[in-house]
Write a protein that holds these residues in place. Structure first.
Motif, PDB file in Angstrom:
ATOM      1  N   ARG A 167       4.698   9.585  49.182  1.00 42.07           N
ATOM      2  CA  ARG A 167       4.336  10.819  48.488  1.00 42.07           C
ATOM      3  C   ARG A 167       5.552  11.708  48.326  1.00 42.07           C
ATOM      4  N   GLU A 168       5.893  12.047  47.078  1.00 39.77           N
ATOM      5  CA  GLU A 168       6.978  12.962  46.783  1.00 39.77           C
ATOM      6  C   GLU A 168       6.470  14.397  46.898  1.00 39.77           C
ATOM      7  N   ASP A 174      -0.602  21.978  49.377  1.00 42.33           N
ATOM      8  CA  ASP A 174       0.128  23.235  49.555  1.00 42.33           C
ATOM      9  C   ASP A 174       0.624  23.388  50.985  1.00 42.33           C
ATOM     10  N   GLU A 175      -0.217  23.046  51.947  1.00 41.04           N
ATOM     11  CA  GLU A 175       0.169  23.146  53.359  1.00 41.04           C
ATOM     12  C   GLU A 175       1.359  22.234  53.661  1.00 41.04           C
ATOM     13  N   GLU A 176       1.316  21.023  53.112  1.00 42.01           N
ATOM     14  CA  GLU A 176       2.415  20.068  53.332  1.00 42.01           C
ATOM     15  C   GLU A 176       3.699  20.548  52.648  1.00 42.01           C
ATOM     16  N   ARG A 177       3.567  21.163  51.483  1.00 47.27           N
ATOM     17  CA  ARG A 177       4.740  21.689  50.781  1.00 47.27           C
ATOM     18  C   ARG A 177       5.437  22.771  51.599  1.00 47.27           C
ATOM     19  N   LEU A 178       4.654  23.703  52.128  1.00 42.13           N
ATOM     20  CA  LEU A 178       5.235  24.809  52.893  1.00 42.13           C
ATOM     21  C   LEU A 178       5.876  24.314  54.184  1.00 42.13           C
ATOM     22  N   LYS A 179       5.319  23.272  54.781  1.00 41.94           N
ATOM     23  CA  LYS A 179       5.932  22.685  55.970  1.00 41.94           C
ATOM     24  C   LYS A 179       7.238  21.966  55.627  1.00 41.94           C
ATOM     25  N   ALA A 180       7.325  21.445  54.400  1.00 40.60           N
ATOM     26  CA  ALA A 180       8.528  20.699  53.994  1.00 40.60           C
ATOM     27  C   ALA A 180       9.697  21.624  53.674  1.00 40.60           C
ATOM     28  N   VAL A 181       9.410  22.879  53.298  1.00 38.44           N
ATOM     29  CA  VAL A 181      10.465  23.799  52.850  1.00 38.44           C
ATOM     30  C   VAL A 181      11.559  24.015  53.890  1.00 38.44           C
ATOM     31  N   PRO A 182      11.239  24.411  55.149  1.00 39.33           N
ATOM     32  CA  PRO A 182      12.322  24.622  56.122  1.00 39.33           C
ATOM     33  C   PRO A 182      13.090  23.354  56.451  1.00 39.33           C
ATOM     34  N   ALA A 207      13.068  22.007  47.610  1.00 38.51           N
ATOM     35  CA  ALA A 207      12.393  23.047  48.388  1.00 38.51           C
ATOM     36  C   ALA A 207      11.878  24.163  47.477  1.00 38.51           C
ATOM     37  N   ILE A 208      12.683  24.541  46.487  1.00 42.91           N
ATOM     38  CA  ILE A 208      12.271  25.590  45.550  1.00 42.91           C
ATOM     39  C   ILE A 208      11.048  25.153  44.757  1.00 42.91           C
ATOM     40  N   ILE A 209      11.028  23.913  44.331  1.00 47.91           N
ATOM     41  CA  ILE A 209       9.884  23.405  43.571  1.00 47.91           C
ATOM     42  C   ILE A 209       8.619  23.431  44.426  1.00 47.91           C
ATOM     43  N   CYS A 210       8.742  23.072  45.711  1.00 49.20           N
ATOM     44  CA  CYS A 210       7.590  23.161  46.611  1.00 49.20           C
ATOM     45  C   CYS A 210       7.047  24.584  46.646  1.00 49.20           C
ATOM     46  N   ILE A 211       7.948  25.560  46.792  1.00 49.80           N
ATOM     47  CA  ILE A 211       7.529  26.962  46.867  1.00 49.80           C
ATOM     48  C   ILE A 211       6.880  27.400  45.566  1.00 49.80           C
ATOM     49  N   LYS A 212       7.488  27.052  44.447  1.00 47.94           N
ATOM     50  CA  LYS A 212       6.969  27.507  43.148  1.00 47.94           C
ATOM     51  C   LYS A 212       5.610  26.905  42.835  1.00 47.94           C
ATOM     52  N   ASN A 213       5.381  25.666  43.268  1.00 53.74           N
ATOM     53  CA  ASN A 213       4.073  25.056  43.056  1.00 53.74           C
ATOM     54  C   ASN A 213       2.986  25.809  43.810  1.00 53.74           C
ATOM     55  N   VAL A 214       3.305  26.287  45.003  1.00 59.15           N
ATOM     56  CA  VAL A 214       2.350  27.081  45.775  1.00 59.15           C
ATOM     57  C   VAL A 214       2.225  28.484  45.177  1.00 59.15           C
TER      58      VAL A 214
END
Length: 363
Positions: A167-168, A174-182, A207-214
């Motif tokens: 999984r990319e 959303d929860e997984e994205r926010l955990k991936a950011v740091p 990381a920015i894309i993860c944040i923007k998706n949320v």
């Protein structure tokens, strides 16, 4: 076509399905997290069946993850009615197609090699639309103003269960994205310190894309949205530091200007933009940005003083180079004139001799 079949999808008003080519096997399981790969063609319901988008012309099939809040959620419903290899045409009423122009814009940006979530703009897609009154494509603007029923011709290529693929970031919750950011942030910092700037930009960008998706799911300027915005700005400025090292100065100016336009109190954005202006000989702009840095953060006085010293040295070198060029140019003109004069005299003497010879013949 013997296998054409018209049906109305059960429990889904405003949709009519026509099977153009039957698929094989049983109906796949479309559970949350399932990745679906398919080709699509979108057409208007006019006499010409005008094609709006066609993934086959682009050359890349579409991928979505079931239950991942894809903007055009009706596609999940349509695909969930299909078998592998099936080609079907779906007529969808406007109740299902209103957001299609926004989805189409993202897909077109992907095809153009641009970021589909437009993270560098620092606002969500809906806010951008109202801010600029245009999606950037005339046909989509028209469709946004007057939503219409659409035909979607879908070809189901592959269905992968969550355990069957890696999984990319775009496929995370959303929860997984926010955990991936740091984690991505830390990896980017480490790569930057090691001098691997290109690799670092990829980590920051992911990381920015993860944040923007949320962030697109939050209301603009509310507290949760602002918290995510601050995180994205920090990462974007780290990204710009990498770009400075890679000598991508104009891209730095673009990204930092986007931040400054939205958040004019971030000293680091002015500092990095000033450094980029310095490198491309924009003296006035660089001085203005460095001055703004001191207004916002007097603690950066030492760093700004160093940058201004470098700017002064670079501008003096450039001015001296310009003076040398002008001096060379001014000295070249008399030289060319002196070379031209003997030639004129020589040609003039030749003409006099020719006239004397003519007179002698006459005599």
């Amino acid at each position: 076509m013997s296998d054409m079949q018209d049906t109305m999808l059960t429990g889904s008003g405003g949709i009519k399905k026509t099977i153009l080519h039957g698929g094989t096997g049983d109906l796949p399981k479309f559970i949350t997290g399932t990745k679906v790969t398919f080709h699509f063609r979108t057409q208007l319901c006019d006499d010409e069946r005008t094609v709006i988008d066609d993934s086959k012309k682009v050359g890349t099939p579409m991928e979505i993850v079931i239950g991942n809040m894809f903007k055009l959620d009706i596609w999940e419903t349509l695909l969930s009615s299909m078998r592998i290899g099936e080609v079907a045409e779906f007529w969808c009423d406007t109740i299902h197609t209103g957001v299609y122009p926004l989805v189409s814009k993202s897909m077109r940006r992907i095809a153009e090699g641009k970021d589909p979530v437009e993270w560098q703009v620092h606002t969500c897609g809906m806010a951008n639309m109202f801010a600029y009154h245009s999606l950037g494509y005339d046909d989509l603007d028209e469709l946004m103003k007057e939503p219409k029923p659409l035909y979607f011709v879908l070809e189901l290529l592959r269905v992968q269960q969550p355990s069957e693929y890696n999984r990319e970031s775009w496929a995370l919750s959303d929860e997984e994205r926010l955990k991936a950011v740091p984690v991505l942030h830390g990896q980017g910092n480490k790569l930057y310190k090691q001098g691997h700037y290109q690799e670092a930009t990829q980590k920051y960008k992911e990381a920015i894309i993860c944040i923007k998706n949320v962030q697109t799911k939050e209301k603009a300027w509310d507290v949760p949205w602002l918290k995510l915005e601050k995180m994205a700005n920090t990462l974007t400025l780290n990204y710009c530091q990498c770009l400075l090292r890679m000598e991508e100065y104009y891209e730095v100016i673009e990204h930092t200007t986007d931040i400054i336009n939205q958040h004019p109190g971030i000293a680091k954005a002015f500092y990095l933009r000033g450094k980029a202006h310095k490198e491309v000989w924009n003296e006035a702009e660089a001085r203005q940005d460095f001055s703004r840095v001191l207004d916002l953060d007097p603690g950066m006085k030492k760093a700004v003083k160093k940058e201004l010293a470098v700017l002064n040295m670079r501008m003096e070198e450039k001015n001296q180079e310009d003076r040398n060029k002008r001096k060379l140019h001014s000295s070249t003109i008399p030289l060319l004139a002196s070379l031209h004069k003997p030639l004129v005299l020589m040609l003039g003497g030749r003409e006099e001799r020719e006239e004397e010879e003519v007179e002698e013949r006459r005599g």
